[in-house]
Write an enzyme that holds these catalytic residues in place. Structure first.
Site, PDB file in Angstrom:
ATOM      1  N   CYS A 123       0.860  -1.188   0.000  1.00 24.18           N
ATOM      2  CA  CYS A 123       0.000   0.000   0.000  1.00 24.18           C
ATOM      3  C   CYS A 123       0.895   1.236   0.000  1.00 24.18           C
ATOM      4  O   CYS A 123       2.107   1.166   0.211  1.00 24.18           O
ATOM      5  CB  CYS A 123      -0.926  -0.006   1.216  1.00 24.18           C
ATOM      6  SG  CYS A 123      -0.065   0.167   2.796  1.00 24.18           S
ATOM      7  N   CYS A 218       2.485   5.643   9.236  1.00 24.51           N
ATOM      8  CA  CYS A 218       1.471   5.805   8.196  1.00 24.51           C
ATOM      9  C   CYS A 218       0.473   6.885   8.602  1.00 24.51           C
ATOM     10  O   CYS A 218       0.002   6.898   9.746  1.00 24.51           O
ATOM     11  CB  CYS A 218       0.747   4.473   7.987  1.00 24.51           C
ATOM     12  SG  CYS A 218      -0.635   4.584   6.822  1.00 24.51           S
ATOM     13  N   GLU A 248       0.919  -1.360  16.553  1.00 24.96           N
ATOM     14  CA  GLU A 248       0.088  -0.198  16.254  1.00 24.96           C
ATOM     15  C   GLU A 248      -0.882   0.092  17.392  1.00 24.96           C
ATOM     16  O   GLU A 248      -1.085   1.252  17.782  1.00 24.96           O
ATOM     17  CB  GLU A 248      -0.692  -0.415  14.952  1.00 24.96           C
ATOM     18  CG  GLU A 248      -1.558   0.776  14.580  1.00 24.96           C
ATOM     19  CD  GLU A 248      -2.472   0.500  13.400  1.00 24.96           C
ATOM     20  OE1 GLU A 248      -3.602   1.023  13.400  1.00 24.96           O
ATOM     21  OE2 GLU A 248      -2.061  -0.238  12.483  1.00 24.96           O
ATOM     22  N   THR A 311      -5.750  -0.116  12.168  1.00 25.35           N
ATOM     23  CA  THR A 311      -6.084   0.104  10.758  1.00 25.35           C
ATOM     24  C   THR A 311      -6.150  -1.169   9.930  1.00 25.35           C
ATOM     25  O   THR A 311      -6.702  -1.157   8.824  1.00 25.35           O
ATOM     26  CB  THR A 311      -5.060   1.053  10.107  1.00 25.35           C
ATOM     27  OG1 THR A 311      -3.754   0.503  10.233  1.00 25.35           O
ATOM     28  CG2 THR A 311      -5.094   2.419  10.774  1.00 25.35           C
ATOM     29  N   SER A 379      -1.118  -8.389  10.530  1.00 23.45           N
ATOM     30  CA  SER A 379      -2.536  -8.429  10.877  1.00 23.45           C
ATOM     31  C   SER A 379      -3.422  -8.345   9.638  1.00 23.45           C
ATOM     32  O   SER A 379      -4.374  -9.105   9.483  1.00 23.45           O
ATOM     33  CB  SER A 379      -2.880  -7.286  11.833  1.00 23.45           C
ATOM     34  OG  SER A 379      -4.257  -7.252  12.117  1.00 23.45           O
ATOM     35  N   ASN A 380      -3.092  -7.424   8.717  1.00 27.93           N
ATOM     36  CA  ASN A 380      -3.956  -7.268   7.545  1.00 27.93           C
ATOM     37  C   ASN A 380      -3.939  -8.523   6.683  1.00 27.93           C
ATOM     38  O   ASN A 380      -4.953  -8.906   6.107  1.00 27.93           O
ATOM     39  CB  ASN A 380      -3.561  -6.014   6.739  1.00 27.93           C
ATOM     40  CG  ASN A 380      -2.344  -6.216   5.866  1.00 27.93           C
ATOM     41  OD1 ASN A 380      -2.429  -6.677   4.731  1.00 27.93           O
ATOM     42  ND2 ASN A 380      -1.171  -5.867   6.402  1.00 27.93           N
ATOM     43  N   SER A 440       2.035  -5.325   3.106  1.00 31.44           N
ATOM     44  CA  SER A 440       3.479  -5.180   3.313  1.00 31.44           C
ATOM     45  C   SER A 440       4.295  -6.094   2.402  1.00 31.44           C
ATOM     46  O   SER A 440       5.478  -6.321   2.655  1.00 31.44           O
ATOM     47  CB  SER A 440       3.828  -5.495   4.774  1.00 31.44           C
ATOM     48  OG  SER A 440       3.210  -4.583   5.647  1.00 31.44           O
TER      49      SER A 440
END
Length: 462
Positions: A123, A218, A248, A311, A379-380, A440
């Site tokens: 991203c 970010c 985070e 996020t 996590s994402n 990532s």
């Protein structure tokens, strides 16, 4: 009770080094100290007024104006070329992924048909963070350089930084909750803050140490910090949808006053029931012992709540939490009073949302196999794997190409963190494989994974 704030405590060897040339303000910043099991940062003063809590927002603003602080990307073309050569840029020009994007996100080779999710991989915030780290090393080629955590959750990228002699600040002990050891960070060194951000306590320590800070946080993470600051200023408790041990979320909690971290809808239902009906306070505090602020009182601190999110969590789950909390406050306090008891600022990351939406779309094609590529501590990426699992598809989450081994064997991770090894994972005959990657993950890593898939199918994987 072990609160998140206590988990971001740091080792303070050399904490009283000279701070000549300090960038901030008229008062030196005191080193962290612990009182009542809570990490506290104070400015030196003889007056009792300094018992007031730190204004984290004001500190951040002051820090951002310091000559020893940078969060800008220069756009150095040489750095971009260096990243591309290392295979960690967002796009591998001329590679398989670029070819697929030009051909409707499809590719066919032998008996394998590949479908690529329409939104995947690096991203903007991640690429920006990596670029800033590379630019920092070019700007400070001879300086001692550190980073407070993995810059992003990708083993390939972090390995490249170590090869560039960027020292990772490690915990004192290899266990959850261990404080980090900053003893090797000295005045004049360069310290990178990763894309996930850093706690306000760590920022203060680094400012006190007189280092050059390169902040790659970010902007979407900063947006979450602004949300919890809004909660604090209106005396609302922050309900953070996230994982309490994630970097985070630890950083976000450090900017809050009262908070509770809730991982999923099951935990939310427990909290919602407590708001409506009360319950066993001791049981509640044991259940959330690692996920609440120091001194948290569920009888008092759940009357006015604001929702924020890590996020990288599932967008739909955060939205469900918001609706459930709003409905709970309506039922308890009345529709006309809901704004006095609930607030929600949208902090869902666009990139996370887009990748999840693309994953929901591609699993509707019912592929034979789903391949999810990304760091195992991402996590994402875990949520992309979760979407495939909930659909009932055969899905393998790998963090690097070497997980696909000779003899048609693959080592992979489930969304809940269980490592598995599967023999003969690629069946004979034609196969439809859907591929996506976490935010990532560089294109080159995905291409290297697919190369091993093709080699396995063609009997050439070694």
């Amino acid at each position: 009770m072990a609160a998140i704030s206590s988990r971001v405590a740091v080792s303070l060897s050399h904490a009283h080094k000279s701070t000549a040339g300090r960038p901030l303000g008229s008062k030196p910043i005191a080193p962290l100290r612990t009182r009542a099991n809570r990490t506290v940062v104070r400015a030196h003063s003889s007056g009792p007024e300094d018992d007031e809590p730190l204004d984290a927002r004001a500190f951040r603003r002051a820090l951002s104006k310091s000559k020893n602080y940078n969060r800008r990307v220069s756009g150095d073309e040489d750095v971009l070329d260096q990243m591309a050569e290392a295979g960690i840029s967002a796009v591998n020009k001329g590679g398989l992924i670029a070819t697929m994007k030009e051909n409707g996100f499809k590719y066919q080779r032998g008996e394998i048909d590949i479908s690529l999710a329409e939104s995947y991989g690096f991203c903007w915030g991640v690429e920006r963070a990596v670029q800033m780290a590379y630019e920092a090393r070019k700007q400070y080629p001879e300086d001692n350089m550190h980073i407070t955590n993995e810059i992003i959750h990708n083993p390939t990228v972090n390995k490249k930084l170590k090869e560039m002699e960027v020292a990772f600040i490690e915990p004192v002990e290899d266990k959850e909750g261990s404080p980090k050891d900053f003893s090797n960070v000295e005045e004049g060194d360069v310290v990178i803050l990763p894309a996930f951000g850093a706690s306000v306590q760590e920022m203060q320590l680094l400012d006190e140490r007189g280092v050059q800070i390169v902040d790659t946080t970010c902007p979407w993470v900063s947006k979450v910090w602004n949300a919890v600051d809004a909660h604090k200023r209106k005396e609302f408790t922050s309900v953070i949808h996230g994982k309490y041990a994630h970097e985070e979320t630890i950083a976000t909690a450090s900017f809050a006053d009262k908070y509770i971290v809730i991982k999923n809808l099951t935990e939310l239902e427990y909290v919602r029931n407590y708001i409506m009906n009360g319950g066993d306070k001791e049981e509640f505090l044991v259940k959330f012992s690692k996920a609440v602020s120091e001194g948290f009182d569920p009888d008092e601190d759940l009357q006015r709540v604001g929702l924020a999110n890590q996020t990288t969590m599932l967008k739909g789950e955060t939205e469900e939490m918001g609706k459930a909390l709003q409905q709970t406050m309506m039922e308890k306090f009345g529709v006309e009073a809901v704004d006095d008891h609930f607030m929600f600022l949208d902090t869902i990351c666009d990139a996370t949302q887009e990748r999840q939406d693309a994953m929901y779309k591609i699993v509707e094609e019912n592929p034979d196999i789903v391949l999810v590529v990304g760091g195992w501590n991402s996590s994402n990426t875990s949520h992309l794997q979760e979407i495939a699992e909930h659909k009932g598809l055969t899905s393998y989450w790998v963090d690097q190409p070497s997980r696909i081994e000779a003899g048609n064997k693959i080592t992979w991770l489930t969304s809940w963190g269980e490592m598995k090894t599967t023999e003969n994972w690629l069946p004979e005959g034609k196969l439809r494989i859907a591929v996506t990657s976490g935010a990532s993950t560089p294109d080159k890593v995905v291409e290297d994974v697919l190369d091993r898939v093709f080699a396995t199918k063609e009997g050439e994987c070694v």
